[in-house]
Each structure stands twice: as C-alpha cells, then as structure tokens.
Design an enzyme around this catalytic site. Structure first.
Site, short mmCIF file in Angstrom:
data_model
loop_
_atom_site.label_atom_id
_atom_site.label_comp_id
_atom_site.label_asym_id
_atom_site.label_seq_id
_atom_site.Cartn_x
_atom_site.Cartn_y
_atom_site.Cartn_z
N ALA A 1 11.76 21.19 12.42
CA ALA A 1 11.50 22.53 12.85
C ALA A 1 12.17 23.16 14.10
O ALA A 1 12.20 24.39 14.49
CB ALA A 1 10.05 22.89 13.05
N MET B 1 15.97 23.52 16.53
CA MET B 1 17.00 24.55 16.25
C MET B 1 18.25 24.01 15.28
O MET B 1 18.92 24.87 14.78
CB MET B 1 17.86 25.00 17.69
CG MET B 1 16.89 25.57 18.65
SD MET B 1 16.46 27.14 17.98
CE MET B 1 17.98 28.06 18.14
N ILE B 2 18.55 22.82 15.58
CA ILE B 2 19.73 22.38 15.06
C ILE B 2 19.28 22.28 13.53
O ILE B 2 20.19 22.87 12.63
CB ILE B 2 20.02 20.81 15.26
CG1 ILE B 2 20.53 20.73 16.87
CG2 ILE B 2 21.05 20.18 14.43
CD1 ILE B 2 20.69 19.50 17.49
N SER B 3 18.11 22.04 13.07
CA SER B 3 17.65 21.68 11.74
C SER B 3 17.87 23.14 11.08
O SER B 3 17.90 23.20 9.93
CB SER B 3 16.37 21.32 11.70
OG SER B 3 16.40 19.83 12.09
N ARG C 1 16.10 10.01 33.92
CA ARG C 1 16.74 9.60 32.57
C ARG C 1 16.15 8.43 32.14
O ARG C 1 15.95 8.42 30.57
CB ARG C 1 18.29 9.45 32.94
CG ARG C 1 19.07 9.36 31.51
CD ARG C 1 20.57 9.12 31.77
NE ARG C 1 21.24 8.71 30.72
CZ ARG C 1 21.59 9.37 29.62
NH1 ARG C 1 21.60 10.78 29.80
NH2 ARG C 1 22.23 8.80 28.74
N ASP D 1 31.42 16.06 19.60
CA ASP D 1 32.36 16.11 20.78
C ASP D 1 33.93 15.84 20.10
O ASP D 1 34.75 16.26 20.92
CB ASP D 1 32.12 14.57 21.56
CG ASP D 1 30.83 14.49 22.09
OD1 ASP D 1 30.48 15.33 22.81
OD2 ASP D 1 29.99 13.87 21.24
N ARG E 1 35.12 19.35 19.55
CA ARG E 1 35.12 20.16 20.62
C ARG E 1 36.57 19.69 21.21
O ARG E 1 37.36 20.42 21.67
CB ARG E 1 34.14 19.66 21.73
CG ARG E 1 32.72 20.44 21.55
CD ARG E 1 31.66 19.78 22.56
NE ARG E 1 30.36 20.27 22.23
CZ ARG E 1 29.36 20.15 22.77
NH1 ARG E 1 29.19 18.52 23.37
NH2 ARG E 1 27.98 20.67 22.78
N HIS F 1 27.66 9.38 24.12
CA HIS F 1 27.65 10.96 24.05
C HIS F 1 26.94 11.31 25.17
O HIS F 1 25.87 11.56 25.31
CB HIS F 1 26.68 10.91 22.72
CG HIS F 1 26.48 12.88 22.67
ND1 HIS F 1 27.49 13.64 22.35
CD2 HIS F 1 25.47 13.50 22.98
CE1 HIS F 1 27.01 14.69 22.45
NE2 HIS F 1 25.63 14.85 22.82
N1 NDP Z 1 24.52 14.15 19.47
C1 NDP Z 1 24.43 15.32 19.85
O1 NDP Z 1 25.91 15.82 19.59
C2 NDP Z 1 23.71 16.57 20.14
C3 NDP Z 1 22.44 16.04 20.15
N2 NDP Z 1 21.54 17.13 20.70
C4 NDP Z 1 20.21 16.64 20.60
O2 NDP Z 1 19.33 16.86 19.56
C5 NDP Z 1 17.91 16.87 19.65
C6 NDP Z 1 17.23 18.12 18.99
O3 NDP Z 1 17.92 19.41 19.45
P1 NDP Z 1 17.32 20.98 19.09
O4 NDP Z 1 17.18 21.02 17.48
O5 NDP Z 1 18.12 21.78 19.39
O6 NDP Z 1 16.01 21.01 19.86
P2 NDP Z 1 14.78 21.59 19.57
O7 NDP Z 1 13.75 21.60 20.90
O8 NDP Z 1 14.85 22.96 19.04
O9 NDP Z 1 14.05 20.75 18.56
C7 NDP Z 1 13.70 19.58 18.84
C8 NDP Z 1 12.56 18.98 18.07
O10 NDP Z 1 12.21 17.59 18.59
C9 NDP Z 1 10.89 17.29 18.35
N3 NDP Z 1 10.23 16.68 19.36
C10 NDP Z 1 10.09 15.24 19.31
N4 NDP Z 1 9.29 14.79 20.25
C11 NDP Z 1 9.31 15.77 21.09
C12 NDP Z 1 8.57 16.05 22.56
N5 NDP Z 1 8.09 15.07 23.14
N6 NDP Z 1 8.59 17.16 23.05
C13 NDP Z 1 9.15 18.23 22.30
N7 NDP Z 1 9.65 18.06 21.22
C14 NDP Z 1 9.85 16.97 20.61
C15 NDP Z 1 10.22 18.58 17.88
O11 NDP Z 1 9.99 18.60 16.75
P3 NDP Z 1 8.28 18.01 16.20
O12 NDP Z 1 7.41 18.60 17.34
O13 NDP Z 1 8.49 18.24 14.83
O14 NDP Z 1 8.51 16.50 16.53
C16 NDP Z 1 11.38 19.63 18.23
O15 NDP Z 1 11.36 20.57 16.85
C17 NDP Z 1 17.83 16.85 21.33
O16 NDP Z 1 17.58 15.73 21.81
C18 NDP Z 1 19.29 17.24 21.78
O17 NDP Z 1 19.44 16.92 22.82
C19 NDP Z 1 21.81 18.49 20.76
C20 NDP Z 1 23.03 18.94 20.77
C21 NDP Z 1 24.10 17.95 20.38
O1 OAA Z 2 22.47 17.58 26.19
C1 OAA Z 2 22.32 18.29 25.23
O2 OAA Z 2 20.95 18.31 24.85
C2 OAA Z 2 23.16 18.74 24.21
C3 OAA Z 2 24.17 17.82 24.00
O3 OAA Z 2 24.26 16.91 23.63
C4 OAA Z 2 25.50 18.47 23.73
O4 OAA Z 2 25.78 19.68 23.60
O5 OAA Z 2 26.75 17.79 23.21
#
Ligand code: NDP
Ligand code: OAA
Length: 437
Positions: free
Chosen positions: A103, A105-107, A188, A249, A252, A277
């Site tokens: 649910a 943003m990415i999904s 972290r 990456d 980009r 990453h």
């Molecule tokens: N590798 C890459 O290149 C990238 C990685 N990311 C990472 O992808 C992940 C998802 O990003 P995005 O879809 O934008 O994020 P969102 O915040 O839109 O969605 C993240 C989902 O994570 C779930 N979640 C699981 N555990 C928790 C928690 N403890 N607190 C809050 N939410 C939780 C939630 O779903 P639910 O409640 O259903 O579990 C939520 O819908 C992030 O970790 C982000 O850093 C983002 C960009 C690039």
């Molecule tokens: O740090 C984040 O959650 C976003 C991220 O990974 C990216 O944009 O590469």
C-alpha cells in the site's frame, strides 16, 4: 495487536458486496483455478466463499475445511477455466508475485506496471499477492479496487493479506518493499534493527512457504543488509536468489553521464554501482561506456567524474526528497521493473547491469558473505553470473574498500538477526541512506 491465524468466517465488506459478479466467458466451465493453501487469513482479510458454496453468517470454520475457502479480492474471485479462453491459449502458466509494503508509494506505481504486462511480457498472466498490515489495510483494499477497475487481462488473481505465511505461499517472485522509514532522531543502528526484524521474519516465511526457486528483490532500506538478513533466515533458498535493489542508482548514474556527454541515456552502458545502496556507493565511471567507448575517453573532466558525478549519484535520493517532500517512488518502481527485466531477458552482448548480490566467490576481491552491488549478466532465466572484463584501478579500489567497510559494519550490527552471535554496532559516522542528508 497480534493477529490470530485462526480462521473465523470471512464476510465481504459492505462496500464491495454489492458489486455484480464479473461475467464468465460463455464457454468457461466453473472450475477453481486457485491452488488452495492450508493456511487461512484473519477475517479482516478480504475473502469470499466460492460461488457454488453458501456459508451461513457466523458459521465457524476450522483449518480442516480451509481448502474450501479462497482468499482473493473482488472480481478476482470469479472462477473460470483459463484454458477454455481462446485468447489465453498461447499464454504461459500463471506466476505468483508477492509484494510487501503493497500500500506504499513505490508499490502504487509498481503494481500497475506488473499487471500491464510490461515486466514479464504480454503472454505472462500473473497473480499478485499483496502484504499489508493493520496500519495499511484500508489503503490496500483501495489498491486492490484500483487494480480491479483497471481491467488488466493478464492480472488473473489478486489477494491481499496481513499474514506473510499466506501471502508468500508459493511465491515465485517476492518484492520486499515494506520497511519503516528512518524518523527524526532515530539512530541508524535502530533502523537496522527494526527493519532487520521485518526481513528476518520474511526470510523465515519465504523459507517455509515460497517456491524453492523464488527470486527475492529487497527494496526496503537499508536494502543490502536487509537482503543479507533475509537470505540468512532462508537457508533452503539459494543465497544467489536474493537481490538488493541498486538499479535506481544505476539509472541515476546513466542519466548524469548522458547529461554531461550530451547524449541520450540509451547510449550509456556497462554502468556498475558497487557496494551499498547508501552514500558510500560507488558509481563506476572507469568501466562504464558511452557509445561503446570508455567514459573517460568521452568525458575528459576527471575532477567532475571523481567528485561531482560521484556525489551527485550518491545523494540524488536526498535532493529529490527536498524537492518532492518524499522519497523517489515512481523512478524506484521503474528501476524494480528494470531489475526484474534484466533477470528475465538476456543481457545485451557486452553489457551488464547492477544488482546487490551475495558475495560468495566473487572475482573482484570484495569481502565474502555480504550483499554488495556488482556487475551482473543474465541469460534471461532469472539467474545471473558476475561480469567478466572488469578493471579496477587504485581510485576505484579505495572507494570499494570504503563501501565494503560500511557493509561489514552494518553486518556486525545485525549479527543477532543473522545467527552470528551478539551484535556489535560501530557504524562509520557518515553512514547514510541516499535519501538522508
Ligand atoms: N533501494 C532503493 O533504491 C530504494 C528504497 N526505498 C525504500 O523503500 C521503502 C518503501 O518506500 P515507499 O514505498 O516510498 O514507502 P511508504 O512509506 O510509502 O511505504 C512503506 C510501507 O512500509 C510498510 N512498513 C513496514 N513496517 C513499517 C513501520 N514500522 N512503519 C511504517 N511503515 C512500515 C508500510 O506498509 P505496511 O503497513 O503494509 O507494512 C508502508 O506502506 C523504504 O524503506 C525506502 O527507504 C525507497 C527508494 C529507493
Ligand atoms: O533513502 C531513501 O529512503 C530513498 C532512497 O533509498 C533513494 O532515493 O535512493
């Protein structure tokens, strides 16, 4: 609140119960097409009774009669005989794709790409199994409703659930996106621990119920170490099947090189992102090519390559967050598509792609037993080999050592989650996700 796995009667929610059933193809016989699992979902998960079954409200079901149930969403619960449909005769057999954080943003971008056929091809029907939580469940219903309304011919099943054992059952692809974002003031190390717990559990679940050859792409950050934790908790699945997403990456980096060289980005090839990453990642301009020539022959501004280009790629995520107010979602979804397509289609001759993969006998001198982004080639069978003909000079080696040190430190922080004893966290101070600044 902990969710019970006991099966209680499932009712369609009011908002959906009035929706008319989708018409069946006239030639279709009503045969169940869903392989039923013995696990059942909590009642709040949308599920329906098979059309030829009637269940009295309040009737108590047991695990023993679970096979009569089908947990599916709305129109995707309709039964039909896929083989009887003329247009599907040339289709491949259905594949199961599980997505966590479904649910988020990415999904919200990714699921529609998967359903459209642009990832696995126009002859590949898919089943989407979407994992949410109590927090996200309403939104997940909304996502599933939008999938219904999109009328994708290749989308043959959608199930939504909160129980990973159910959602990951027989998964052939697991796209692990859900993770807690790092909040203000959060160390972290704490993020590594909190998200590590999620990925340790999901590794165990995949180990128990997924296809033995499931391909896993970990997106949720910190994705390299989350992928390491996941694979360590899934000893019955080849470690080689786990990837951490570094394709964003790579994309980009290609874009920045193309901009500087004044060419369109399809002219950039052999682009490796090495390592984590994070802001220590190494976009490799030594081996990358523009129009088939080494980048350094096309872009002679070495200072730009070593400083500006490298930092721009490392910090692109953070700059984007400053503009958007949230992290990259659409381009991340596109890069997940690219990552999957790179595994299911043969790599163009002479080229390669980047993926965070398990180091186990790598030829580049990278420490073993971590998840490190490296150049890969694939025959298109879902598997990959590491690229040959890669050169490493002193500048690159020094950068590789730094990102390697960061990953080794992250690994020590999560030793309690990988079965390697007590955690000891001594992360370098500048350890940051691309989105953190
Ligand atoms: N590798 C890459 O290149 C990238 C990685 N990311 C990472 O992808 C992940 C998802 O990003 P995005 O879809 O934008 O994020 P969102 O915040 O839109 O969605 C993240 C989902 O994570 C779930 N979640 C699981 N555990 C928790 C928690 N403890 N607190 C809050 N939410 C939780 C939630 O779903 P639910 O409640 O259903 O579990 C939520 O819908 C992030 O970790 C982000 O850093 C983002 C960009 C690039
Ligand atoms: O740090 C984040 O959650 C976003 C991220 O990974 C990216 O944009 O590469």
């Amino acid at each position: 609140m902990a969710l019970s796995r006991l099966h209680t009667p499932c009712m369609e929610p009011k908002s959906l119960s009035s929706r008319p059933a989708a018409p069946l193809p006239s030639s279709a016989s009503r045969v169940p097409r869903v392989q039923l699992s013995r696990r059942v979902l909590p009642c709040r998960v949308l599920c329906s009774v098979a059309p030829n079954q009637v269940e009295s409200p309040g009737a108590q079901s047991t695990v023993a009669d679970a096979p009569k149930k089908r947990e599916c969403f709305g129109v995707f619960c309709t039964t039909y005989d896929l083989k009887a449909e003329e247009k599907t005769k040339s289709w491949k057999s259905l594949i199961n794709i599980a997505v966590s954080g479904a649910a988020g943003m990415i999904s919200n971008h990714l699921l529609f790409k998967l359903a459209s056929g642009e990832v696995f091809g126009p002859d590949q029907p898919i089943a989407l199994k979407l994992l949410g939580s109590e927090r996200s469940f309403q939104a997940l219903e909304g996502v599933a409703m939008e999938l219904e309304d999109s009328l994708y011919p290749l989308l043959r099943e959608v199930r939504i659930g909160m129980d990973p054992y159910e959602v990951f059952q027989d998964a052939e692809w697991a796209l692990l996106i859900g993770a807690k974002p790092r909040g203000p003031g959060m160390e972290r190390a704490a993020l590594l621990d909190i998200n590590g717990q999620i990925f340790a559990e999901q590794g165990r679940v995949l180990n128990a119920v997924a296809s033995r050859n499931v391909k896993v792409i970990v997106v949720g950050n910190p994705c390299n170490t989350n992928a390491l934790i996941c694979l360590k908790n899934a000893p019955n699945i080849p470690a080689k099947n786990f990837h951490a997403l570094t394709r964003l990456d790579e994309n980009r980096a290609k874009c920045q090189l193309a901009l500087k060289a004044g060419v369109f980005y399809d002219k950039v090839s052999n682009m490796t992102i090495w390592g984590n990453h994070s802001t220590t990642q190494v976009p490799d301009f030594l081996n990358a090519k523009i129009n088939g020539l080494p980048v350094k022959e096309v872009i002679t501004d070495t200072k730009w390559l070593e400083e500006e280009f490298t930092e721009r790629v490392q910090k692109r995520g953070g700059v984007l967050i400053q503009k958007w107010g949230r992290s990259s979602a659409a381009s991340t979804a596109v890069s997940i598509v690219d990552a999957i397509r790179s595994l299911v289609t043969p790599t163009p001759k002479g080229d390669w792609f980047s993926s965070g993969v398990y180091t186990n006998g790598n030829p580049y001198g990278i420490a073993e037993d971590i998840v490190f982004s490296m150049p890969c080639v694939s025959k298109g069978d879902g598997d990959y080999e590491l690229a040959k003909d890669v050169i490493i000079d002193d500048f690159l080696r020094t950068r590789l050592k730094r990102t390697e040190a960061e990953l080794l430190a992250e690994k020590r922080c999560v030793a309690h989650l990988t079965g390697e004893g007590n955690a000891y966290c001594d992360l370098p101070e500048d350890t940051m996700l691309p989105g953190e600044q």
